[in-house]
Design an enzyme around this catalytic site. Sequence first.
Site, PDB file in Angstrom:
ATOM      1  N   HIS A 134      26.546 -23.225   5.003  1.00 46.06           N
ATOM      2  CA  HIS A 134      27.135 -24.560   5.216  1.00 46.06           C
ATOM      3  C   HIS A 134      26.419 -25.310   6.346  1.00 46.06           C
ATOM      4  O   HIS A 134      26.237 -26.516   6.263  1.00 46.06           O
ATOM      5  CB  HIS A 134      28.616 -24.444   5.561  1.00 46.06           C
ATOM      6  CG  HIS A 134      29.520 -24.136   4.398  1.00 46.06           C
ATOM      7  ND1 HIS A 134      29.428 -24.783   3.189  1.00 46.06           N
ATOM      8  CD2 HIS A 134      30.544 -23.250   4.278  1.00 46.06           C
ATOM      9  CE1 HIS A 134      30.362 -24.308   2.369  1.00 46.06           C
ATOM     10  NE2 HIS A 134      31.046 -23.373   3.007  1.00 46.06           N
ATOM     11  N   CYS A 191      27.260 -16.546  -6.861  1.00 44.18           N
ATOM     12  CA  CYS A 191      26.481 -17.112  -5.740  1.00 44.18           C
ATOM     13  C   CYS A 191      27.223 -16.891  -4.431  1.00 44.18           C
ATOM     14  O   CYS A 191      28.451 -17.015  -4.363  1.00 44.18           O
ATOM     15  CB  CYS A 191      26.254 -18.603  -5.975  1.00 44.18           C
ATOM     16  SG  CYS A 191      25.392 -19.432  -4.611  1.00 44.18           S
ATOM     17  N   HIS A 241      29.966 -25.724  -1.560  1.00 45.81           N
ATOM     18  CA  HIS A 241      30.482 -24.658  -2.422  1.00 45.81           C
ATOM     19  C   HIS A 241      29.853 -24.745  -3.806  1.00 45.81           C
ATOM     20  O   HIS A 241      29.623 -25.826  -4.333  1.00 45.81           O
ATOM     21  CB  HIS A 241      32.010 -24.725  -2.500  1.00 45.81           C
ATOM     22  CG  HIS A 241      32.636 -24.213  -1.252  1.00 45.81           C
ATOM     23  ND1 HIS A 241      33.861 -24.623  -0.795  1.00 45.81           N
ATOM     24  CD2 HIS A 241      32.169 -23.315  -0.338  1.00 45.81           C
ATOM     25  CE1 HIS A 241      34.126 -23.989   0.342  1.00 45.81           C
ATOM     26  NE2 HIS A 241      33.121 -23.212   0.640  1.00 45.81           N
ATOM     27  N   HIS A 299      27.508 -17.050   3.977  1.00 45.61           N
ATOM     28  CA  HIS A 299      28.150 -18.217   3.359  1.00 45.61           C
ATOM     29  C   HIS A 299      28.364 -19.327   4.400  1.00 45.61           C
ATOM     30  O   HIS A 299      27.987 -20.483   4.176  1.00 45.61           O
ATOM     31  CB  HIS A 299      29.477 -17.765   2.745  1.00 45.61           C
ATOM     32  CG  HIS A 299      30.329 -18.858   2.174  1.00 45.61           C
ATOM     33  ND1 HIS A 299      30.434 -19.083   0.816  1.00 45.61           N
ATOM     34  CD2 HIS A 299      31.119 -19.790   2.769  1.00 45.61           C
ATOM     35  CE1 HIS A 299      31.242 -20.114   0.609  1.00 45.61           C
ATOM     36  NE2 HIS A 299      31.685 -20.564   1.780  1.00 45.61           N
ATOM     37  N   GLU A 300      28.953 -18.966   5.543  1.00 46.24           N
ATOM     38  CA  GLU A 300      29.232 -19.981   6.569  1.00 46.24           C
ATOM     39  C   GLU A 300      27.928 -20.534   7.149  1.00 46.24           C
ATOM     40  O   GLU A 300      27.811 -21.750   7.362  1.00 46.24           O
ATOM     41  CB  GLU A 300      30.121 -19.405   7.682  1.00 46.24           C
ATOM     42  CG  GLU A 300      31.508 -18.936   7.234  1.00 46.24           C
ATOM     43  CD  GLU A 300      32.340 -20.012   6.529  1.00 46.24           C
ATOM     44  OE1 GLU A 300      32.045 -21.205   6.668  1.00 46.24           O
ATOM     45  OE2 GLU A 300      33.282 -19.645   5.800  1.00 46.24           O
ATOM     46  N   CYS A 320      21.081 -23.100  -5.297  1.00 47.05           N
ATOM     47  CA  CYS A 320      21.321 -23.150  -3.850  1.00 47.05           C
ATOM     48  C   CYS A 320      20.079 -22.723  -3.069  1.00 47.05           C
ATOM     49  O   CYS A 320      19.817 -23.240  -1.983  1.00 47.05           O
ATOM     50  CB  CYS A 320      22.511 -22.270  -3.475  1.00 47.05           C
ATOM     51  SG  CYS A 320      24.090 -22.914  -4.059  1.00 47.05           S
ATOM     52  N   CYS A 324      22.369 -18.440  -5.562  1.00 49.03           N
ATOM     53  CA  CYS A 324      21.876 -18.699  -6.915  1.00 49.03           C
ATOM     54  C   CYS A 324      20.568 -19.493  -6.801  1.00 49.03           C
ATOM     55  O   CYS A 324      20.203 -19.967  -5.716  1.00 49.03           O
ATOM     56  CB  CYS A 324      22.916 -19.463  -7.730  1.00 49.03           C
ATOM     57  SG  CYS A 324      23.103 -21.184  -7.217  1.00 49.03           S
TER      58      CYS A 324
HETATM   59 ZN   LIG Z   1      32.715 -22.254   2.321  1.00 51.38          ZN
HETATM   60 ZN   LIG Z   2      24.850 -21.405  -5.707  1.00 53.26          ZN
END
Ligand SMILES: [Zn+2]
Ligand SMILES: [Zn+2]
Length: 191
Positions: free
Chosen positions: A138, A150, A144, A134-135, A172, A169
């Site tokens: 970014h 996701c 987000h 996740h990080e 993304c 997803c």
């Molecule tokens: Zn985040």
């Molecule tokens: Zn997504």
Amino acid sequence: MKTPESHSILIAPIGDVDPRLVAAVGREVQRVFRAPPRVNTVLSDLSFAYDAGREQYHSTPILQRLAEAAPSGALRVLAIADVDLFIPILTHVYGEAQLGGTACIVSTHRLNSGPETLRSPEIAVGRVAKEAIHELGHTFNLRHCPDAACIMHYCRSESDVDRKSNDLCRYCRVILDDELRRIATGGGLRR
Ligand SMILES: [Zn+2]
Ligand SMILES: [Zn+2]
């Protein structure tokens, strides 16, 4: 000149981090970002980021130091720490990233504090791996995502993290693939 080295993602453990966790995160980095992971120490002393009043570590200055200390060969730096991280507007964070930047960090401290993570190493590793990806997402300009499944969905609790999948997803994924293509053709040099 681009070398394959310049497309590697550097995983930088800080403190007491299980090498098996580092290896598992590395496999996820390879799978999702299609970039070879490398492991090396970038920072070891976080005392500059310690807030004695909160007894926690401010993640934002850690990101700045990581970005400054990152070897020029690394496309991104992902730190894995064991200390409790915060940003001033929140009680704690699982991690933080420079949006579209070089550095991000994830901590095992909150994610692996519950009894369920002691019972199940899979849950313990899975949570940290999801938040690490996740990080890193970014740093590749992903924001987000409203899709609760996701991996870019913002999670407030460990059970939220358990509920989301370990993948992007479709929406993304398209954004990330565009970004990876841009970097591969030389348009995404590190800032
Ligand atoms: Zn985040
Ligand atoms: Zn997504």
